[in-house]
Design a protein around this motif. Structure first.
Motif, mmCIF file in Angstrom:
data_model
loop_
_atom_site.group_PDB
_atom_site.id
_atom_site.type_symbol
_atom_site.label_atom_id
_atom_site.label_comp_id
_atom_site.label_asym_id
_atom_site.label_seq_id
_atom_site.Cartn_x
_atom_site.Cartn_y
_atom_site.Cartn_z
ATOM 1 N N SER A 25 0.847 -1.192 0.000
ATOM 2 C CA SER A 25 0.000 0.000 0.000
ATOM 3 C C SER A 25 0.880 1.238 0.000
ATOM 4 C CB SER A 25 -0.934 -0.004 1.212
ATOM 5 O OG SER A 25 -0.192 -0.023 2.408
ATOM 6 N N GLY A 26 0.300 2.356 -0.446
ATOM 7 C CA GLY A 26 1.012 3.629 -0.421
ATOM 8 C C GLY A 26 1.807 3.956 -1.667
ATOM 9 N N ILE A 27 1.847 3.054 -2.632
ATOM 10 C CA ILE A 27 2.512 3.306 -3.902
ATOM 11 C C ILE A 27 1.603 2.831 -5.031
ATOM 12 C CG2 ILE A 27 4.879 3.160 -3.032
ATOM 13 C CD1 ILE A 27 5.011 0.288 -4.101
ATOM 14 N N ILE A 28 1.913 3.278 -6.247
ATOM 15 C CA ILE A 28 1.180 2.772 -7.410
ATOM 16 C C ILE A 28 1.833 1.456 -7.796
ATOM 17 C CG2 ILE A 28 0.448 3.246 -9.771
ATOM 18 C CD1 ILE A 28 0.662 6.233 -9.083
ATOM 19 N N PHE A 29 1.273 0.389 -7.248
ATOM 20 C CA PHE A 29 1.890 -0.934 -7.294
ATOM 21 C C PHE A 29 2.269 -1.345 -8.712
ATOM 22 C CE2 PHE A 29 2.844 -5.080 -5.739
ATOM 23 C CZ PHE A 29 2.324 -5.999 -6.640
ATOM 24 N N SER A 30 1.394 -1.080 -9.669
ATOM 25 C CA SER A 30 1.627 -1.559 -11.033
ATOM 26 C C SER A 30 2.886 -0.955 -11.659
ATOM 27 C CB SER A 30 0.415 -1.261 -11.911
ATOM 28 O OG SER A 30 0.174 0.130 -11.967
ATOM 29 N N ASN A 73 -1.910 -7.093 -9.812
ATOM 30 C CA ASN A 73 -1.975 -5.638 -9.715
ATOM 31 C C ASN A 73 -3.331 -5.149 -9.201
ATOM 32 O OD1 ASN A 73 0.658 -5.377 -10.614
ATOM 33 N ND2 ASN A 73 0.090 -4.925 -12.735
ATOM 34 N N ALA A 74 -4.363 -5.944 -9.387
ATOM 35 C CA ALA A 74 -5.679 -5.560 -8.879
ATOM 36 C C ALA A 74 -5.722 -5.630 -7.354
ATOM 37 C CB ALA A 74 -6.753 -6.452 -9.479
ATOM 38 N N LYS A 75 -4.900 -6.503 -6.791
ATOM 39 C CA LYS A 75 -4.879 -6.679 -5.337
ATOM 40 C C LYS A 75 -3.652 -6.048 -4.692
ATOM 41 C CE LYS A 75 -7.612 -10.934 -5.301
ATOM 42 N NZ LYS A 75 -7.664 -12.356 -4.861
ATOM 43 N N ASN A 76 -2.807 -5.412 -5.497
ATOM 44 C CA ASN A 76 -1.572 -4.803 -4.970
ATOM 45 C C ASN A 76 -0.762 -5.808 -4.157
ATOM 46 O OD1 ASN A 76 -2.433 -2.458 -6.158
ATOM 47 N ND2 ASN A 76 -2.736 -1.320 -4.260
ATOM 48 N N THR A 77 -0.645 -7.007 -4.695
ATOM 49 C CA THR A 77 -0.010 -8.092 -3.956
ATOM 50 C C THR A 77 0.934 -8.868 -4.875
ATOM 51 O OG1 THR A 77 -1.912 -8.288 -2.481
ATOM 52 C CG2 THR A 77 -0.420 -10.169 -2.582
ATOM 53 N N VAL A 78 2.063 -9.271 -4.311
ATOM 54 C CA VAL A 78 2.977 -10.170 -5.002
ATOM 55 C C VAL A 78 3.091 -11.449 -4.180
ATOM 56 C CG1 VAL A 78 5.041 -9.149 -3.923
ATOM 57 C CG2 VAL A 78 5.247 -10.382 -6.110
ATOM 58 N N TYR A 79 3.150 -12.564 -4.880
ATOM 59 C CA TYR A 79 3.163 -13.872 -4.230
ATOM 60 C C TYR A 79 4.464 -14.606 -4.553
ATOM 61 C CZ TYR A 79 -1.852 -12.907 -4.191
ATOM 62 O OH TYR A 79 -3.075 -12.328 -4.012
ATOM 63 N N LEU A 80 4.799 -15.526 -3.675
ATOM 64 C CA LEU A 80 5.888 -16.455 -3.949
ATOM 65 C C LEU A 80 5.383 -17.846 -3.593
ATOM 66 C CD1 LEU A 80 8.863 -16.639 -4.908
ATOM 67 C CD2 LEU A 80 9.501 -16.747 -2.484
#
Length: 122
Positions: A25-30, A73-80
């Motif tokens: 949060s707090g940045i334009i993730f995409s 990018n829709a969820k502002n989340t990166v997974y591993l």
């Protein structure tokens, strides 16, 4: 205020799987490149995998074929996604974010999460 919050770590047996998440949060993730890193006791922090802002990915040789990095990018989340885990994968795992790919790759992204512990042991 920029926040990167990792989750999903834990204790798993060798050969098992875990999926780590990093909510941003707090940045334009995409517009940001994202990296997953790890640091084992007594060792330097290392890059595990990264994804560029357009979705290109890169992995360190030791995890190729076992780990998968993905961004939503829709969820502002990166997974591993980590499969076929080995005891040597035991470490604190961190996510990092930067607009510049070379900073993510060089292990000095602008923003860091707090880390999540992954322990692979029988």
């Amino acid at each position: 205020q920029v926040q990167l919050v990792e989750s999903g770590g834990g204790l798993v047996q060798p050969g098992g799987s875990l999926r780590l998440s990093c909510a941003v949060s707090g940045i334009i993730f995409s517009g940001y490149c994202m990296g997953w890193y790890r640091q084992a006791p007594g060792k330097q922090r290392e890059l595990v995998a990264l994804t560029s802002s357009n979705g290109n990915t890169m992995y360190v040789d030791s995890v190729k074929g076992r780990f998968t990095i993905a961004r939503d990018n829709a969820k502002n989340t990166v997974y591993l996604q980590m499969n076929s885990l080995k005891p040597e994968d035991t470490a604190v795992y961190y996510c990092g974010a930067d607009r510049l790919l070379n900073k993510v790759a060089g292990i000095f992204p602008q923003y860091w999460g707090q880390g999540t512990q992954v322990t692979v042991s029988s």
